[in-house]
Design a protein around this motif. Sequence first.
Motif, PDB file in Angstrom:
ATOM      1  N   ALA A  12       8.903  -7.410   2.973  1.00 20.23           N
ATOM      2  CA  ALA A  12       7.835  -7.367   1.985  1.00 20.23           C
ATOM      3  C   ALA A  12       8.104  -8.361   0.860  1.00 20.23           C
ATOM      4  CB  ALA A  12       7.698  -5.957   1.424  1.00 20.23           C
ATOM      5  N   ARG A  41       9.572  -3.251   3.811  1.00 21.49           N
ATOM      6  CA  ARG A  41       8.403  -2.489   3.379  1.00 21.49           C
ATOM      7  C   ARG A  41       8.780  -1.019   3.203  1.00 21.49           C
ATOM      8  NH1 ARG A  41       4.205  -5.845   3.686  1.00 21.49           N
ATOM      9  NH2 ARG A  41       4.328  -7.595   5.151  1.00 21.49           N
ATOM     10  N   ASP A 170       1.294  -6.230  -1.444  1.00 24.27           N
ATOM     11  CA  ASP A 170       2.523  -6.346  -0.660  1.00 24.27           C
ATOM     12  C   ASP A 170       3.672  -5.643  -1.361  1.00 24.27           C
ATOM     13  OD1 ASP A 170       1.680  -7.941   1.580  1.00 24.27           O
ATOM     14  OD2 ASP A 170       1.471  -9.618   0.204  1.00 24.27           O
ATOM     15  N   GLN A 202       4.798   2.010   0.314  1.00 21.97           N
ATOM     16  CA  GLN A 202       4.673   0.908  -0.623  1.00 21.97           C
ATOM     17  C   GLN A 202       6.042   0.411  -1.056  1.00 21.97           C
ATOM     18  OE1 GLN A 202       1.685  -0.657  -2.109  1.00 21.97           O
ATOM     19  NE2 GLN A 202       3.449  -1.997  -2.324  1.00 21.97           N
ATOM     20  N   THR A 203       6.233  -0.898  -1.070  1.00 21.39           N
ATOM     21  CA  THR A 203       7.467  -1.487  -1.571  1.00 21.39           C
ATOM     22  C   THR A 203       7.424  -1.490  -3.095  1.00 21.39           C
ATOM     23  OG1 THR A 203       7.612  -2.883   0.377  1.00 21.39           O
ATOM     24  CG2 THR A 203       8.939  -3.530  -1.526  1.00 21.39           C
TER      25      THR A 203
END
Length: 250
Positions: A12, A41, A170, A202-203
Motif C-alpha cells: 500500500a 494493506r 490507498d 485500511q492501511t
Amino acid sequence: MSTQVLSPPVAAVRLEQVTKRYGSGPAAVTALRGIDLALPRGAFTAVMGPSGSGKSTFLHCAAGLDQPTSGSVWLGDTDISRLKPRALTVFRRDHVGFVFQAYNLLPALSVEQNITLPLLLAGRGADPGWLDFVTGAVGLADLRGRRPSELSGGQQQRVAIARALVTRPDAVFADEPTGALDSRTGRQVLELLRRTAEELGQTVVMVTHDPIAASYADRVLFLADGAFVGHLDRPSAQQVADHMTHLGEW
C-alpha cells in the motif's frame, strides 16, 4: 502442466531510498537518510522518534505533501514522487487520507458535508451505502446534520477520520491524531484507527510521541537522525517507552 507464477501483492505504501534535504551547501540539513520501507494493506503502523528525528518529514513525504530530494514514494502502483504538482494534487485528493491533530473542519458545514468535502472538490457524489457505512463505523450516524461547534473534540476527530476514509484511499496518514484530546477520548480514537485497519482493511500510518498511542499499532517503527533504527511488533506501552530511552545511542 504449466506452473503459474503469482506476482507478490503490491504494498500500500512503499519508500525506496528516500532522502530529504533542506537548504544547500554547508548549512544543508538532511531530514531523511535513504529510507526503505514497504507497508502492506491493512497494516496499522506507528512511527516514533525524538524531536528532530524526521517523523513529520517522513509522514509528509509518504503522503505526498512534500517531495523527497531523491528516491521514490509509491502509493499502490503509482510512483507519486514522479507526478507533476497538479497531477499529484488530484491523486492525493482521490487516494490519500490525512488526519490532522487540529481536525481542520469547516465550521459552516455539517458533519456530513465535512466528511464528503473531498468528493465535492473532485466533482463526485458520495456512494450512499459507503457513506452510511463510514459514518456508522466512526459512530456518527446520528450526528450527520450537526455543525462542528456542536461536537466534542473526540467527535470532531471522528469526522476527520471519516473524511479521510470516504474516498477509499490507498492509505490514511495521521499526524499526532490524539495530541489535542484527553486520555479517554484519545483511546476511543486509537481504537477506531485500529478497527479501521482490522475491519476495513485500511492501511494506517500514524506519527506520535506517545508510547500509549503507539501501543495500539501492529508495528512501531523508530526513527533517529532521519533513519529507521528498529521496530517492535504489537508492543506494550512500556516496551515502547523503554525502546525510546535507547534511541539516544543512535
